[in-house]
Write a protein that holds these residues in place. Structure first.
Motif, mmCIF file in Angstrom:
data_model
loop_
_atom_site.group_PDB
_atom_site.id
_atom_site.type_symbol
_atom_site.label_atom_id
_atom_site.label_comp_id
_atom_site.label_asym_id
_atom_site.label_seq_id
_atom_site.Cartn_x
_atom_site.Cartn_y
_atom_site.Cartn_z
ATOM 1 N N UNK A 49 42.699 -61.165 3.576
ATOM 2 C CA UNK A 49 41.725 -62.098 4.162
ATOM 3 C C UNK A 49 40.950 -62.811 3.061
ATOM 4 N N UNK A 50 40.462 -62.054 2.071
ATOM 5 C CA UNK A 50 39.697 -62.663 0.992
ATOM 6 C C UNK A 50 40.559 -63.660 0.215
ATOM 7 N N UNK A 51 41.800 -63.292 -0.058
ATOM 8 C CA UNK A 51 42.684 -64.183 -0.816
ATOM 9 C C UNK A 51 42.915 -65.479 -0.053
ATOM 10 N N UNK A 52 43.138 -65.371 1.248
ATOM 11 C CA UNK A 52 43.387 -66.574 2.057
ATOM 12 C C UNK A 52 42.135 -67.447 2.117
ATOM 13 N N UNK A 53 40.991 -66.839 2.321
ATOM 14 C CA UNK A 53 39.749 -67.607 2.430
ATOM 15 C C UNK A 53 39.383 -68.280 1.116
ATOM 16 N N UNK A 54 39.481 -67.553 0.009
ATOM 17 C CA UNK A 54 39.003 -68.076 -1.269
ATOM 18 C C UNK A 54 39.994 -69.019 -1.947
ATOM 19 N N UNK A 55 41.258 -68.977 -1.551
ATOM 20 C CA UNK A 55 42.227 -69.871 -2.181
ATOM 21 C C UNK A 55 42.629 -71.022 -1.267
ATOM 22 N N UNK A 56 42.713 -70.757 0.035
ATOM 23 C CA UNK A 56 43.139 -71.792 0.985
ATOM 24 C C UNK A 56 41.968 -72.309 1.804
ATOM 25 N N UNK A 57 41.020 -71.424 2.094
ATOM 26 C CA UNK A 57 39.878 -71.818 2.912
ATOM 27 C C UNK A 57 40.051 -71.546 4.380
ATOM 28 N N UNK A 58 41.235 -71.081 4.799
ATOM 29 C CA UNK A 58 41.501 -70.813 6.204
ATOM 30 C C UNK A 58 41.384 -69.321 6.441
ATOM 31 N N UNK A 59 40.676 -68.922 7.494
ATOM 32 C CA UNK A 59 40.485 -67.499 7.770
ATOM 33 C C UNK A 59 41.183 -67.066 9.040
ATOM 34 N N UNK A 69 40.751 -74.215 18.118
ATOM 35 C CA UNK A 69 40.174 -75.374 17.457
ATOM 36 C C UNK A 69 40.939 -75.661 16.170
ATOM 37 N N UNK A 70 40.863 -76.896 15.741
ATOM 38 C CA UNK A 70 41.543 -77.298 14.513
ATOM 39 C C UNK A 70 40.817 -76.731 13.297
ATOM 40 N N UNK A 71 41.504 -76.631 12.146
ATOM 41 C CA UNK A 71 40.808 -76.182 10.931
ATOM 42 C C UNK A 71 39.616 -77.069 10.576
ATOM 43 N N UNK A 72 39.719 -78.373 10.849
ATOM 44 C CA UNK A 72 38.597 -79.274 10.552
ATOM 45 C C UNK A 72 37.378 -78.918 11.393
ATOM 46 N N UNK A 79 41.321 -78.443 0.951
ATOM 47 C CA UNK A 79 41.218 -77.270 1.814
ATOM 48 C C UNK A 79 39.841 -77.181 2.456
ATOM 49 N N UNK A 80 39.710 -76.314 3.448
ATOM 50 C CA UNK A 80 38.418 -76.174 4.125
ATOM 51 C C UNK A 80 37.352 -75.599 3.202
ATOM 52 N N UNK A 81 37.744 -74.729 2.255
ATOM 53 C CA UNK A 81 36.765 -74.201 1.302
ATOM 54 C C UNK A 81 36.248 -75.314 0.402
ATOM 55 N N UNK A 82 37.145 -76.201 -0.041
ATOM 56 C CA UNK A 82 36.727 -77.345 -0.864
ATOM 57 C C UNK A 82 35.799 -78.254 -0.074
ATOM 58 N N UNK A 83 36.134 -78.506 1.199
ATOM 59 C CA UNK A 83 35.284 -79.355 2.044
ATOM 60 C C UNK A 83 33.886 -78.747 2.178
#
Length: 286
Positions: free
Chosen positions: A104-114, A137-140, A177-181
């Motif tokens: 979960x942490x790897x996905x959130x911190x690298x891709x931003x999607x949880x 809902x969409x990732x956005x 990515x969502x984290x960057x946004x």
């Protein structure tokens, strides 16, 4: 720049606060986890500051507790770029009241999607709660809805998220990515945001990343670090948020010294005195 010592950031999708939060942790870790959970966004998270904020544990104990909280899935340390137009980097500690696994942490911190199977944090279900129908809902949309968790000044309503979703979706379509946004929208906020929806709309339009030609490549905006030694590493190498050397540190540590009893000290001193005492049978030079 964020507060020194890895300013706190709240991870998205946490369970609501409850009286039994962190009950599964040892007493020291539970105490410090509750302290960190109450800290505001951006608060310093270095061991010296946390040791000063409470009367029970010193810096070494706080450092050990933070390592254990990392292994338990409650926090990760990162370096982040302030926004896409600047090269300034800040140090942050992402904290989750709900424990998360490495995936979960790897996905959130690298891709931003949880979303998906990586989100394995235990959901606290109580008998008095009734399930509600889930709306996909969409990732956005999810990124916009989580802005209030990243910074309360940007808390949006459901209607706000619906109206801003197309703009946010353009960011994701352009490789952000969502984290960057989230990082771009929460960077450099004024002390007070009177209209979060209007502010986010303006930021989404003004900071829109360019369209990329050819193979899209996401900009490097975040580097994960070992919770203990702060060495930058790939997510796959940071099991429990710790690098291999720090994970092995406990087993490689030298055994504690055994304290001699007073009787043993006296016996040893007597042997030393006897070894340096002149032998009467040996004639001494004049």
């Amino acid at each position: 720049m964020a507060s020194p010592g890895y300013g706190k950031r709240s991870a998205p999708g946490q369970n609501p606060p409850r009286a039994d939060d962190f009950a599964q942790l040892p007493a020291r870790e539970a105490y410090l986890a509750r302290l960190v959970d109450r800290l505001p966004e951006g608060a310093a998270m270095d061991t010296k500051t946390l040791a000063r904020e409470q009367p029970h544990y010193g810096q070494q104990a706080v450092r050990s507790a933070l390592n254990r909280l990392s292994v338990a899935g409650h926090l990760r340390r990162v370096r982040e770029r302030v926004d896409g137009d600047r090269t300034q980097w800040v140090f942050r500690t992402y904290f989750s009241r709900t424990p998360r696994d490495d995936a979960w942490w790897s996905r959130f911190l690298t891709v931003g999607d949880t979303d998906g199977s990586a989100d394995t944090g235990p959901a606290q279900v109580h008998p008095d709660e009734r399930p509600h129908p889930r709306v996909d809902r969409s990732p956005a949309y999810r990124a916009l809805a989580a802005l209030g968790l990243a910074d309360p000044r940007l808390a949006l309503s459901a209607r706000d998220c619906d109206s801003l979703e197309p703009l946010a979706a353009q960011w994701l379509a352009r490789g952000a990515g969502t984290a960057y946004l989230t990082t771009a929208l929460t960077a450099g906020l004024p002390p007070a945001v009177h209209s979060p929806a209007a502010f986010v709309h303006r930021s989404l339009a003004d900071k829109m990343p360019p369209e990329r030609t050819g193979e899209p490549t996401a900009p490097v905006t975040r580097v994960l670090e070992c919770t203990d030694c702060r060495t930058p590493s790939r997510p796959q190498a940071l099991l429990g948020g710790l690098c291999r050397a720090c994970r092995a540190g406990a087993s490689d540590a030298p055994p504690p010294r055994t304290r001699l009893s007073p009787q043993a000290v006296h016996r040893h001193a007597a042997r030393v005195r006897a070894s340096v005492r002149p032998n009467p049978s040996v004639r001494q030079p004049h």
